[in-house]
Each structure stands twice: as structure tokens, then as C-alpha cells.
Scaffold this motif. Structure first.
Motif: not given
Ligand SMILES: NC(=O)C1=CN([C@@H]2O[C@H](COP(=O)(O)OP(=O)(O)OC[C@H]3O[C@@H](n4cnc5c(N)ncnc54)[C@H](O)[C@@H]3O)[C@@H](O)[C@H]2O)C=CC1
Ligand SMILES: O=C(O)[C@@H]1CCC=N1
Length: 278
Positions: A42-67
């Protein structure tokens, strides 16, 4: 044992703030076998490139709290100054038994206890940036609510990025922060000022920077590889009446040398830690 603990978590590790320190810790966990689907950033200011790279590895980035499933761990790695705004945003994710680990400089167990339900197991820890290569040092203190299993889990998370030293007295944390948390900066500064001093003594700047850097890193590696005390390794460089002795007469000056200077620096960092307690 660390890798076993990380593979068998009851729920995700939720990382609040994936900057320099939190990001390095996440890398350590993934390297040690934390399944990516058990990592949530959970990091609303994460650079897009970092967020995309984490998502590509299967890490959830800034998911809605209920999930977000009941977290095994909430790791707080935002700046202490933003904690009063940021921590309440993730606190509702905590479930009974969720372990809360804070690496925020200065922020106390009492600060954490104010934001989580009574009985929440809390660990205040301070890592350092050599964590990025698995060579970090973390000093950690548990709250009274931390069980043996919680402590093993915190040891696994912090142990993924280096060694862990537990203390029982929280009052030691600001000084530990000043020594090992901030300490890498002092060592890097040594490389900088040694390079600059070499330039001032007539060396080409790039040559001076290269040999200063290699000297600091090589000396650190020798310190690591050797069983000898640092003082003995220093004496091994120092020929009586030689060049090193001439330099050490300046650096070890009782009033103006490294000793009193470092003492003042560590005292200043310790004071700042107390101020950041908020
Ligand atoms: N950098 C270091 O050497 C060490 C840092 N620490 C502690 O680690 C913490 C983080 O420090 P760094 O990683 O150096 O800082 P950083 O600035 O690199 O990372 C902080 C992260 O928090 C994120 N952030 C800001 N507001 C947020 C919010 N509302 N919600 C979620 N994320 C938010 C930022 O986008 C950033 O990615 C600090 O509390 C610091 O005291 C502890 C030991 C060593
Ligand atoms: O400078 C800081 O406040 C953080 C804590 C220790 C290292 N960096």
C-alpha cells in the motif's frame, strides 16, 4: 527456519510504504520464499514503473481494502512524519493476531498501541540499507503482547534482510537507530570525504574517488571476514612513525578527532529520534 515461516504464513504481509527501506525488505522476503500472492503493498505514491513491476511478479499493489485477506503482518514503513495520517488508513485491516511491525524511526510502541486494538502484538524495529544486499542489521523491541510465535515471525521478516538483535528496553531504540539505522550514511560519508581529501592532496578526482570507495568497501569486507577487533585491524595498518600514525594523530585527537565528533553525531541522531516520537 525463516524461509519456512515465510512460506507458511496464515495471511498476507501488508507493507505500508514501499520506498527505499520497505522496498528492500520486500525484495528480501520474496527472495527468501514469501509467495508473491502473500505480499500486499500500500503506497499511493509508488512510481508507475515500480508498481507495474511488482504487479507483474504477482504482488498486489494498492488493492481495495475489502479484498485484502486478514493480514498475518502489517509492516509500517512510511516516514515517521506521515505516520499520523498513513497508519490510521491501514489500521482497520488488522485482525486479532495480526502482527504489526513498525520500522519508523522514533515512533514508539505507545504510538502504535494508540492506533491498534488492545492486545495487538507490536514490534518496533530499525533496519538499515545494507538490507538491499541481505547484509542489514535490525534492532527490534517487542510489546508485552508479542508471543513467541509473533517474535519468530518478526525475526523471519527482519532476518530476510540481515541479522536481528532483540532488545527488551525500548529506551535503547533511539541510540540503536543512531548507530545502525543511520550508520551506513556515516560510512558512505567517509568514502566521500576520503575521496575529497585525496583530491585536495593532489590526486585526480576520479582516481581519488575510485581508491577511496574501494578502500572503504574493502576495509568493511576485511572487518566482516576477520575475527579480530576493529582496533587490531587498525593497528595492523599502523607502522610506528609511519604515514598512518601521522594521520591517526589527527583523527584520534582527544578533543577534535573522530571520537568526540562521532559521539556528537550519534547524540544528535538520538535526540532527533526522540523528537520524531511525536
Ligand atoms: N532509509 C533508511 O536507511 C532507514 C529508514 N527507516 C525508516 O523507514 C521508513 C521509510 O524510510 P525510507 O524507505 O527511507 O523512505 P522513502 O521515502 O524511501 O519511503 C517511504 C515510502 O512511503 C510512501 N508513502 C508516503 N505516504 C504514504 C501513505 N500515506 N501511505 C502509504 N505509503 C506512503 C512513499 O511513497 C514512499 O515510497 C521511515 O520511517 C524511516 O524512519 C528505518 C531504518 C533505516
Ligand atoms: O534518517 C532517518 O531518519 C532514517 C532512520 C535511520 C536511517 N534513516
Amino acid at each position: 527456519m525463516s524461509d519456512v515461516v515465510l512460506k507458511d504464513l496464515s495471511g498476507p504481509v501488508v507493507l505500508l510504504g514501499a520506498g527505499k527501506m520497505g522496498g528492500a525488505m520486500l525484495e528480501g522476503w520474496l527472495k527468501l520464499g514469501l509467495p508473491p500472492h502473500l505480499a500486499v503493498v500500500i503506497d499511493p505514491h509508488l512510481p508507475d514503473s515500480v508498481a507495474l513491476a511488482l504487479k507483474a511478479r504477482g504482488v498486489a499493489v494498492n488493492p481495495p481494502a475489502h479484498v485484502v485477506a486478514a493480514p498475518a503482518v502489517l509492516l509500517l514503513a512510511v516516514k515517521p512524519q506521515v505516520a499520523p495520517d498513513a497508519v490510521p488508513q491501514v489500521a482497520p485491516l488488522a485482525r486479532p493476531g495480526t502482527l504489526v511491525v513498525s520500522i519508523m524511526a522514533g515512533r514508539t510502541l505507545a504510538f502504535l498501541a494508540d492506533h491498534f486494538p488492545d492486545g495487538t502484538p507490536l514490534v518496533r524495529a530499525i533496519p538499515n540499507t545494507p538490507a538491499a544486499i541481505g547484509r542489514g542489521v535490525s534492532v527490534a523491541v517487542p510489546s508485552a503482547t508479542v508471543s513467541t510465535a509473533d517474535r519468530a515471525l518478526a525475526s523471519a521478516l527482519l532476518g530476510a534482510i540481515g541479522i536481528v538483535e532483540w532488545v527488551d528496553d525500548e529506551a535503547l531504540m533511539d541510540a540503536a537507530t543512531a548507530v545502525s539505522g543511520s550508520g551506513p550514511a556515516y560510512v558512505f560519508l567517509l568514502a566521500e570525504v576520503l575521496a575529497e581529501a585525496g583530491r585536495a592532496a593532489g590526486l585526480p578526482a576520479d582516481l581519488s574517488a575510485r581508491i577511496a570507495r574501494a578502500t572503504v568497501s574493502g576495509s568493511g569486507a576485511l572487518l566482516d571476514a576477520s575475527d579480530l577487533p576493529a582496533a587490531t585491524l587498525r593497528q595492523n595498518v599502523t607502522s610506528p612513525g609511519g604515514t598512518t600514525a601521522a594521520a591517526l594523530a589527527v583523527l584520534m585527537h582527544e578533543a577534535r578527532g573522530f571520537g568526540p565528533l562521532m559521539e556528537a553525531a550519534v547524540a544528535a541522531a538520538t535526540r532527533r529520534g526522540k523528537e520524531l516520537a511525536g
